[in-house]
Enzyme design. Structure first.
Site, PDB file in Angstrom:
ATOM      1  N   TRP A  51       0.814  -1.233   0.000  1.00 33.56           N
ATOM      2  CA  TRP A  51       0.000   0.000   0.000  1.00 33.56           C
ATOM      3  C   TRP A  51       0.840   1.271   0.000  1.00 33.56           C
ATOM      4  CZ3 TRP A  51      -5.053   1.829   0.240  1.00 33.56           C
ATOM      5  CH2 TRP A  51      -5.236   3.111   0.773  1.00 33.56           C
ATOM      6  N   ASN A  53       0.142   5.693   0.324  1.00 38.69           N
ATOM      7  CA  ASN A  53      -0.681   6.908   0.218  1.00 38.69           C
ATOM      8  C   ASN A  53       0.218   8.130   0.048  1.00 38.69           C
ATOM      9  OD1 ASN A  53      -1.125   5.838   3.188  1.00 38.69           O
ATOM     10  ND2 ASN A  53      -1.482   7.995   3.422  1.00 38.69           N
ATOM     11  N   ASP A  54       0.087   9.151   0.837  1.00 41.11           N
ATOM     12  CA  ASP A  54       0.659  10.475   0.536  1.00 41.11           C
ATOM     13  C   ASP A  54       2.126  10.502   0.076  1.00 41.11           C
ATOM     14  OD1 ASP A  54      -1.574  10.614   2.121  1.00 41.11           O
ATOM     15  OD2 ASP A  54      -0.679  11.856   3.667  1.00 41.11           O
ATOM     16  N   GLN A  70       3.974   7.449   2.055  1.00 41.40           N
ATOM     17  CA  GLN A  70       3.342   6.634   3.082  1.00 41.40           C
ATOM     18  C   GLN A  70       3.222   5.217   2.536  1.00 41.40           C
ATOM     19  OE1 GLN A  70       1.604   7.970   6.436  1.00 41.40           O
ATOM     20  NE2 GLN A  70       3.681   8.540   5.904  1.00 41.40           N
ATOM     21  N   PHE A 109       3.916   8.679  10.126  1.00 41.61           N
ATOM     22  CA  PHE A 109       2.925   9.377   9.314  1.00 41.61           C
ATOM     23  C   PHE A 109       3.608  10.417   8.412  1.00 41.61           C
ATOM     24  CE2 PHE A 109      -1.577   8.906  11.302  1.00 41.61           C
ATOM     25  CZ  PHE A 109      -1.466   7.534  11.254  1.00 41.61           C
ATOM     26  N   SER A 110       2.806  11.162   7.689  1.00 42.41           N
ATOM     27  CA  SER A 110       3.342  12.063   6.664  1.00 42.41           C
ATOM     28  C   SER A 110       4.240  13.158   7.218  1.00 42.41           C
ATOM     29  CB  SER A 110       2.197  12.705   5.885  1.00 42.41           C
ATOM     30  OG  SER A 110       1.720  11.772   4.955  1.00 42.41           O
ATOM     31  N   ARG A 171      -0.668  16.906  12.695  1.00 42.37           N
ATOM     32  CA  ARG A 171       0.139  16.036  11.833  1.00 42.37           C
ATOM     33  C   ARG A 171       0.543  16.685  10.507  1.00 42.37           C
ATOM     34  NH1 ARG A 171      -4.980  13.694  12.174  1.00 42.37           N
ATOM     35  NH2 ARG A 171      -6.149  13.651  10.222  1.00 42.37           N
ATOM     36  N   ASP A 172       1.478  15.997   9.852  1.00 45.66           N
ATOM     37  CA  ASP A 172       1.941  16.303   8.494  1.00 45.66           C
ATOM     38  C   ASP A 172       2.783  17.586   8.418  1.00 45.66           C
ATOM     39  OD1 ASP A 172       0.251  14.144   8.115  1.00 45.66           O
ATOM     40  OD2 ASP A 172      -1.392  15.338   7.294  1.00 45.66           O
ATOM     41  N   GLU A 226      -5.437  18.387   6.495  1.00 45.67           N
ATOM     42  CA  GLU A 226      -4.290  17.490   6.416  1.00 45.67           C
ATOM     43  C   GLU A 226      -3.259  18.046   5.421  1.00 45.67           C
ATOM     44  OE1 GLU A 226      -6.289  13.616   5.495  1.00 45.67           O
ATOM     45  OE2 GLU A 226      -5.757  13.106   7.553  1.00 45.67           O
TER      46      GLU A 226
HETATM   47  C1  FRU Z   1      -3.460  12.021   4.571  1.00 45.68           C
HETATM   48  C2  FRU Z   1      -3.142  11.311   5.885  1.00 45.68           C
HETATM   49  C3  FRU Z   1      -2.231  12.182   6.732  1.00 45.68           C
HETATM   50  C4  FRU Z   1      -1.523  11.171   7.598  1.00 45.68           C
HETATM   51  C5  FRU Z   1      -1.365  10.012   6.663  1.00 45.68           C
HETATM   52  C6  FRU Z   1      -1.410   8.678   7.338  1.00 45.68           C
HETATM   53  O1  FRU Z   1      -3.835  11.178   3.552  1.00 45.68           O
HETATM   54  O2  FRU Z   1      -4.338  10.995   6.554  1.00 45.68           O
HETATM   55  O3  FRU Z   1      -2.908  13.173   7.464  1.00 45.68           O
HETATM   56  O4  FRU Z   1      -0.299  11.645   8.076  1.00 45.68           O
HETATM   57  O5  FRU Z   1      -2.403  10.112   5.698  1.00 45.68           O
HETATM   58  O6  FRU Z   1      -1.062   7.646   6.465  1.00 45.68           O
END
Ligand code: FRU
Length: 480
Positions: A51, A53-54, A70, A109-110, A171-172, A226
């Site tokens: 998987w 993501n960001d 991610q 996390f991000s 976060r982020d 986010e």
């Molecule tokens: C955005 C998010 C961020 C977080 C990450 C977790 O898509 O929700 O806020 O850090 O993904 O995987």
């Protein structure tokens, strides 16, 4: 003796760490062999397995562009977050590097990256186990690298443990340097659930001073912002973020969560960001979220997660899920941002598929990848279907002259937006095995959407008019 014990304990941890990294790398190489290639993308960063993501840590270090993401290698659904890692000489050709961060007590996390002297610094959200502290579980961590491949976490983490008012979402972090200070924007939420962005600064990366709430929802812009980003473009300041919880309004805000921006002015003396143009979406497609930008020699480049939360990701049955969009340059034009494919994308062209008129009921076939430049008479309807040569999902793109809208229709799930060209009246369409990116005109309207055809790609025209189409095959620029 004491020192020897300390040293051997330290070495034991280091070698355990090395063992874990080796095991993960072996697992990835082994698991990769069983991935079904049918929907794997050929020129987009995708997870080696599992998987994604960001986009995270988008940076330039020691002669190469670094893009982290991610990552959960052990399944093709979201899980305890790692940071995957790819590098590129030109933002188009990508190579996979070993997983950069893996969870210890925290999920990774991000976050973002910046070069400090000879080091590459990562700042990310260490998401702690909710069993030990159900509320204050989002804290900010640092990690460093001397070679851009191996990363070690700062022993004094976290460097930022709490929001100034004790609100939970935190976060982020997106970090940058200006003058003598490091600055960071961090996504957050107020006690009464309104999205906001917090601004901090530091002289040493370890001690952070809270400066201000850079932006905050008035109640209509969602409950959490986010992945914030903040940068100057042509004398204006752009606050780019991904708000959660916007209610759909007509054609707007149709995705689970949105990504968009506010244009304004900012002053490093008062730290006040004064919005001048209301929030606008950056991309109108079905799959675009959690962007991050990079200043590459004065060009502002953006990458987004090419998927969406809380929707099926059909490729997950094949052993992977998620991708990063192609890199785009952001430009400011009046009250909005334009997104344009990088010039380097031209280097992907690998053979002409068509050049000239493309009539109603004709079709063009692309071996998994293609780029089309489409010109038509905007007084008349344009209608193209993109389908698999062996079936599967198809998708439609249309120009509807009566309402002046560009439409991307994925099985009845429609995204559409008004378009009045500010210059060029062409469309530039990028197709990859399970994705479409449509750039209209100068990039004032862009759609990023995933779809899942079987076999190769066939573009069929149902437009009454004859279009003028230049089409190319594109070469692979990411590992199989
Ligand atoms: C955005 C998010 C961020 C977080 C990450 C977790 O898509 O929700 O806020 O850090 O993904 O995987």
């Amino acid at each position: 003796l004491f020192l020897c014990v300390i040293a051997s304990v330290h070495l034991k941890y280091l070698s355990e760490d090395e063992d874990a990294k080796r095991e993960l790398a072996e697992y990835i190489q082994e698991t990769k062999k069983s991935i079904n290639p049918r929907w794997r993308l050929h020129y987009h960063v995708i997870p080696p397995v599992g998987w994604m993501n960001d986009p995270n840590g988008f940076s330039y270090y020691k002669g190469e562009y670094h893009l982290f993401f991610q990552y959960y290698p052990y399944d093709s659904v979201w899980g305890p977050m790692h940071w995957g890692h790819s590098v590129s000489p030109n933002l188009v050709d990508w190579r996979e590097l070993p997983t950069a961060l893996a969870p210890d007590e925290e999920m990774c996390f991000s976050g973002s990256a910046l070069v400090d002297g000879d080091k590459l610094v990562l700042m990310y959200t260490g998401r702690l186990n909710t069993d030990t502290d159900p509320f204050y579980n989002e804290t900010q961590y640092l990690a460093f690298s001397d070679d851009g491949v191996n990363f070690y976490k700062y022993e004094g983490n976290p460097v930022l443990a709490r929001t100034p008012d004790g609100a939970y979402d935190f976060r982020d972090p997106k970090i940058w340097k200006y003058g003598d200070y490091w600055y960071v924007v961090i996504g957050s939420s107020t006690h009464d659930a309104r999205g906001r962005v917090l601004l901090y600064r530091s002289q040493n990366l370890y001690d952070w001073e809270f400066l201000t709430v850079l932006g905050e929802s008035n109640g209509e812009l969602g409950y959490m912002w986010e992945c914030p980003d903040f940068f100057e473009l042509d004398g204006k300041y752009i606050l780019l973020m991904s708000p959660q919880g916007l209610e759909p309004q007509g054609d707007r805000y149709k995705n689970t969560h949105q990504t968009g921006y506010i244009i304004g002015s900012f002053n490093y003396e008062t730290f006040e960001f004064v919005p001048e143009v209301d929030f606008q979406e950056l991309d109108f497609g079905h799959d675009f979220y959690a962007t991050q930008t990079l200043d590459a020699d004065g060009k502002r480049i953006v990458a987004g997660w090419f998927s969406m939360w809380e929707l099926p990701h059909p490729e997950d049955v094949d052993g992977w899920a998620g991708a990063i969009t192609i890199m785009r340059e952001l430009k400011l034009s009046g009250n909005r941002l334009l997104q344009q494919p990088l010039d380097e994308m031209l280097s992907l062209r690998n053979g002409s598929v068509h050049n000239g008129s493309f009539n109603k009921d004709e079709s063009l076939v692309f071996e998994k990848t293609g780029e089309l430049i489409i010109n038509g008479d905007l007084e008349q309807k344009i209608e193209l279907e993109i389908a698999g040569t062996n079936g599967g999902n198809n998708i439609w793109i249309r120009w509807e002259p009566e309402v002046k809208k560009v439409v991307v229709d994925r099985g009845g799930d429609v995204r559409q937006v008004e378009w009045s060209p500010i210059g060029s009246r062409s469309w530039r369409l990028f197709l990859d095995a399970s994705s479409l990116e449509l750039f209209c005109g100068e990039g004032e309207v862009v759609f990023s959407t995933r779809f899942y055809p079987d076999g190769d790609l066939r573009v069929n025209s149902f437009s009454d008019q004859s279009l003028n189409v230049e089409a190319h095959k594109l070469r692979r620029s990411v590992p199989v």
